[in-house]
Design a protein around this motif. Structure first.
Motif, PDB file in Angstrom:
ATOM      1  N   PRO A 169      15.602   7.863 -13.680  1.00  0.00           N
ATOM      2  CA  PRO A 169      16.801   8.584 -13.481  1.00  0.00           C
ATOM      3  C   PRO A 169      17.210   8.727 -11.824  1.00  0.00           C
ATOM      4  CG  PRO A 169      15.171  10.030 -14.810  1.00  0.00           C
ATOM      5  CD  PRO A 169      14.595   8.517 -14.498  1.00  0.00           C
ATOM      6  N   ALA A 171      18.399  11.168 -10.489  1.00  0.00           N
ATOM      7  CA  ALA A 171      18.016  12.480 -10.024  1.00  0.00           C
ATOM      8  C   ALA A 171      16.805  12.585  -9.152  1.00  0.00           C
ATOM      9  CB  ALA A 171      18.056  13.454 -11.106  1.00  0.00           C
ATOM     10  N   LEU A 172      15.634  11.528  -9.795  1.00  0.00           N
ATOM     11  CA  LEU A 172      14.646  11.425  -8.933  1.00  0.00           C
ATOM     12  C   LEU A 172      14.760  11.142  -7.368  1.00  0.00           C
ATOM     13  CD1 LEU A 172      12.008   9.802 -11.552  1.00  0.00           C
ATOM     14  CD2 LEU A 172      12.040  12.427 -10.639  1.00  0.00           C
ATOM     15  N   GLU A 174      17.670  11.544  -5.719  1.00  0.00           N
ATOM     16  CA  GLU A 174      18.096  12.595  -4.964  1.00  0.00           C
ATOM     17  C   GLU A 174      17.315  13.702  -4.747  1.00  0.00           C
ATOM     18  OE1 GLU A 174      21.425  13.150  -7.532  1.00  0.00           O
ATOM     19  OE2 GLU A 174      22.653  11.782  -6.986  1.00  0.00           O
ATOM     20  N   ALA A 175      16.206  14.001  -5.500  1.00  0.00           N
ATOM     21  CA  ALA A 175      15.480  14.958  -5.257  1.00  0.00           C
ATOM     22  C   ALA A 175      14.403  14.466  -4.078  1.00  0.00           C
ATOM     23  CB  ALA A 175      14.478  15.133  -6.608  1.00  0.00           C
ATOM     24  N   ALA A 176      14.142  13.382  -4.212  1.00  0.00           N
ATOM     25  CA  ALA A 176      13.401  12.847  -2.882  1.00  0.00           C
ATOM     26  C   ALA A 176      14.118  13.089  -1.760  1.00  0.00           C
ATOM     27  CB  ALA A 176      12.643  11.479  -3.230  1.00  0.00           C
ATOM     28  N   ILE A 177      15.338  12.418  -1.701  1.00  0.00           N
ATOM     29  CA  ILE A 177      16.077  12.548  -0.476  1.00  0.00           C
ATOM     30  C   ILE A 177      16.220  13.687   0.150  1.00  0.00           C
ATOM     31  CG2 ILE A 177      18.652  12.310   0.307  1.00  0.00           C
ATOM     32  CD1 ILE A 177      18.856  10.002  -1.443  1.00  0.00           C
ATOM     33  N   VAL A 178      16.494  14.908  -0.825  1.00  0.00           N
ATOM     34  CA  VAL A 178      16.554  16.363  -0.341  1.00  0.00           C
ATOM     35  C   VAL A 178      15.180  16.591   0.195  1.00  0.00           C
ATOM     36  CG1 VAL A 178      16.806  18.558  -1.147  1.00  0.00           C
ATOM     37  CG2 VAL A 178      18.630  16.834  -2.003  1.00  0.00           C
ATOM     38  N   GLN A 189       6.958   5.351  -2.916  1.00  0.00           N
ATOM     39  CA  GLN A 189       5.998   6.326  -3.297  1.00  0.00           C
ATOM     40  C   GLN A 189       6.337   6.861  -4.684  1.00  0.00           C
ATOM     41  OE1 GLN A 189       4.687   9.396  -0.642  1.00  0.00           O
ATOM     42  NE2 GLN A 189       4.760   8.028   1.239  1.00  0.00           N
ATOM     43  N   ILE A 190       7.842   6.594  -4.904  1.00  0.00           N
ATOM     44  CA  ILE A 190       8.447   7.308  -6.265  1.00  0.00           C
ATOM     45  C   ILE A 190       8.694   6.374  -7.259  1.00  0.00           C
ATOM     46  CG2 ILE A 190      10.277   8.597  -7.156  1.00  0.00           C
ATOM     47  CD1 ILE A 190       8.855  10.287  -5.011  1.00  0.00           C
ATOM     48  N   PRO A 193       5.325   3.444  -7.869  1.00  0.00           N
ATOM     49  CA  PRO A 193       4.437   4.319  -9.042  1.00  0.00           C
ATOM     50  C   PRO A 193       4.977   4.263 -10.389  1.00  0.00           C
ATOM     51  CG  PRO A 193       4.442   5.454  -6.982  1.00  0.00           C
ATOM     52  CD  PRO A 193       5.462   4.343  -6.995  1.00  0.00           C
ATOM     53  N   LEU A 194       6.124   4.527 -10.853  1.00  0.00           N
ATOM     54  CA  LEU A 194       6.706   4.717 -12.040  1.00  0.00           C
ATOM     55  C   LEU A 194       7.169   3.473 -12.812  1.00  0.00           C
ATOM     56  CD1 LEU A 194       9.030   7.682 -11.272  1.00  0.00           C
ATOM     57  CD2 LEU A 194       6.972   7.838 -12.457  1.00  0.00           C
TER      58      LEU A 194
END
Lengths: 283, 371
Positions: A169, A171-172, A174-178, A189-190, A193-194
């Motif tokens: 997604p 959104a992951l 975007e969450a990391a950007i914020v 890092q995001i 690993p996924l």
């Protein structure tokens, strides 16, 4: 009710029989290769299937009798090329895929299509051109040239990894950007690993390429025996003057190169399968 | 904590689609602002522009006193809660909450202190070692809130944070977020399409449609004095009943008539703005609760009676909805007291309108005349 159950048993039995036959057919050549590698009698063709006597000589001779065929050297050459190709290709494939999956830039669509079209041409079409380019750069007949050739165009193999990244997604990111991450942090890092399955898949495919390629290495290495890889080196044992004496040794060599690949496969098999399906189905 | 201002903000996509048009608002410090509207109204785009995840085409956005048009999201000092939680699946709850702080190079002790404190507020202390997949929907949403809280940002942005939860949990989390706002005393901008969330949580609500702001007001005013038919119809459940009716003025008496039914309106409607519509068609808005079948009320208000056939009766416990057809053509919904209502399906019920709660709208512009 009863008849449908009987029918499903019959169908399952038929499926298992077919699968067993196919399994046996696939295993026969491998079993035959292993048997021949232990055969004491020389020669490529014998009128019988099972060897009459067994020996380990074929294996020991690979490492002791290196005058004509330097098997240990070729094995090391291939291993070195495979390791470097694997490292460079994996990084390049994953980074290209991430870029094409996540970033939006003007030429993105054009590049995607170009990649697709270029991928339709077999790699060896560029063989002559590559040979002359390497010669002009003074790199022909070297292992470095092989590593460059194997990993150079790896970025074009972005399709499966991109398909996998597309399923993660947005959104992951975007969450990391914020949270304060830049693209580099998000990738390492995001997303990575996924993406273990697809990383493993990429590692495996790029590690295997140098072990099985024959065409490029024969064009690039020409007569530099010392820099031959396994595939080209072993083939020399099959020439008309050598085949009688070295055929069983050839089989032993073939069994040995299967070992590192098999080990890698067995360890990573679980991820490899889910890697292919995870990337392909949703991609 | 900070104020947020949007001045003449536009968002146009390539291909000419306009998502947000001329958006203007001054959000004060510590306000709980709700952006509400139907799908595609531009509410999420507005929030994403404030977050910096979406570039703005035109206009200015200020957080505090600072113009942030060209400031990266990470430097805007905001935190965002996403609809699908957007938790990092490979990290534990603790690491999820600590990720932003680690990137900002906050000392380890401080990270631990802040995460523990936020976990305590949200009652998720016992979950800190778990991965997101081992959590329920409600717990995940708490972690997402926790990730925002630990950062102690100037502004919280929430993009439909409750819409993935089941109805019961949604009510519970709604209360919790309101409590959280009171406790943290921070500015929250909250996007939702659920008008119940909007009405119950916001200090002010921005109603949007097709990229335009329809009305900005507090929940009470929005309900009692909607500025146009869209707001009137969007806010309130069941929605407001709309009827096209002819407005007639005789001296100081204002009345509306439709399908041979005449309703006399109280004195408060006798204003110059209303009188200007004498002899013209207007849109009449009647909230379901302004219609009743209470016999005593109906008998006392002969001038606002409506004969209606009852099509469906929905008994919800605390209230009953009557779906009726007035004068054989106009469908309306009435919200009545179950203890007083005697209406049954197939009945010709006598309903009466509470004349003081009638809204009048211009038929052309759909803007309010009086409410």
């Amino acid at each position: 009710m009863k008849s449908s159950r009987a029918r499903s048993i019959a169908a399952n039995s038929a499926i298992y029989v077919i699968l067993s036959v196919m399994g046996i057919l696939w295993l026969i050549p491998i079993a035959w290769l292993v048997l021949i590698s232990f055969r004491a009698e020389p020669g490529a063709w014998t009128p019988y299937i099972l060897p009459q006597s067994y020996t380990l000589d074929n294996y020991t001779r690979l490492f002791t009798d290196t005058q004509l065929f330097n098997y240990p050297r070729w094995f090391m050459n291939t291993l070195i090329v495979a390791i470097f190709t694997c490292l460079i290709s994996t990084v390049m494939v994953l980074m290209t895929s991430y870029t094409l999956s996540r970033l939006r830039f003007k030429s993105r669509k054009g590049l995607l299509n170009l990649g697709l079209i270029l991928g339709m041409f077999p790699g060896f079409m560029s063989m002559i051109a590559i040979y002359y380019i390497l010669k002009a750069m003074g790199l022909s007949q070297s292992l470095l040239a092989l590593i460059m050739v194997y990993s150079g165009a790896s970025g074009l193999g972005y399709f499966i990894a991109k398909g996998f990244f597309d399923t993660i997604p947005k959104a992951l990111d975007e969450a990391a950007i914020v949270d304060g991450a830049n693209q580099n942090t998000i990738f390492w890092q995001i997303i990575l690993p996924l993406s273990k399955p697809i990383v493993i898949y990429t590692v495996l495919t790029s590690f295997m390429a140098p072990w099985v390629d024959f065409i490029f290495v024969s064009v690039i290495m020409k007569d530099n025996y010392n820099n031959y890889t396994i595939a080209l080196g072993l083939y020399q044992m099959l020439t008309r003057e050598n085949i009688y004496r070295y055929f069983t040794q050839f089989c032993a060599g073939a069994v040995l190169i299967a070992i590192p690949i098999t080990i890698l496969f067995v360890i990573m098999q679980k991820y490899y399968v889910s890697g292919v399906t995870g990337g392909a189905v949703k991609g | 904590m900070a104020s947020v201002s949007l001045k003449n903000v536009y968002k146009r996509y390539e291909g000419g689609v306009v998502a947000v048009s001329d958006f203007n608002i001054d959000i004060e410090d510590k306000e709980f602002i709700i952006l509400v509207g139907p799908s595609g109204c531009g509410k999420s785009t507005t929030l994403r522009m404030i977050a910096g995840l979406e570039e703005i085409t035109e206009g200015e956005i200020y957080i505090g006193e600072k113009l942030v048009n060209d400031v990266q999201p990470k430097d805007r000092d905001i935190a965002m809660v996403f609809q699908n939680y957007a938790l990092y699946p490979h990290m534990t709850v603790f690491d999820n909450m600590a990720f932003g702080l680690k990137l900002r190079k906050v000392p380890k002790d401080e990270i631990k202190r802040r995460v523990t404190e936020a976990a305590k507020i949200l009652e998720i202390e016992h979950l800190l070692d778990r991965k997101p997949k081992a959590l329920s929907g409600g717990q995940r949403q708490r972690v997402a809130l926790g990730r925002a809280i630990v950062r102690d940002p100037k502004v919280f942005l929430m993009d439909e944070p409750l819409s993935n939860l089941d109805a019961k949990l949604r009510v519970q989390m709604r209360v919790e977020i309101t409590k959280l706002h009171q406790r943290l005393q921070t500015t929250i901008i909250y996007v939702t399409h659920d008008q119940t969330e909007a009405m119950t949580m916001g200090t002010r609500i921005v109603v949007m449609k097709d990229g335009f702001i329809q009305q900005i007001d507090n929940p009470t005013n929005l309900y009692l004095h909607p500025q146009n038919t869209f707001v009137a119809g969007f806010i309130g459940m069941p929605p407001m009943n709309f009827i096209n009716a002819l407005l007639t003025v005789k001296g100081d008496d204002v009345s509306i008539s439709f399908n041979d039914i005449n309703i006399a309106l109280p004195k408060k409607y006798s204003t110059p703005e209303v009188k200007a519509y004498d002899g013209k068609e207007v849109i009449v808005g009647i909230r379901p609760e302004a219609l009743t079948d209470d016999v005593r009320f109906v008998e006392n208000h002969p001038q606002t009676q409506l004969p209606a056939s009852v099509d469906v009766v929905e008994m919800l416990g605390a209230e009953t909805y009557l779906y009726v057809t007035v004068a054989g053509v106009t469908s309306m919904i009435a919200r009545v007291e179950p203890t007083v209502s005697n209406s049954k399906v197939g009945d010709i019920a006598k309903l009466a309108v509470d004349g003081n709660r009638v809204h009048l709208f211009d038929k052309e512009t759909e803007l309010v005349i009086l409410s």
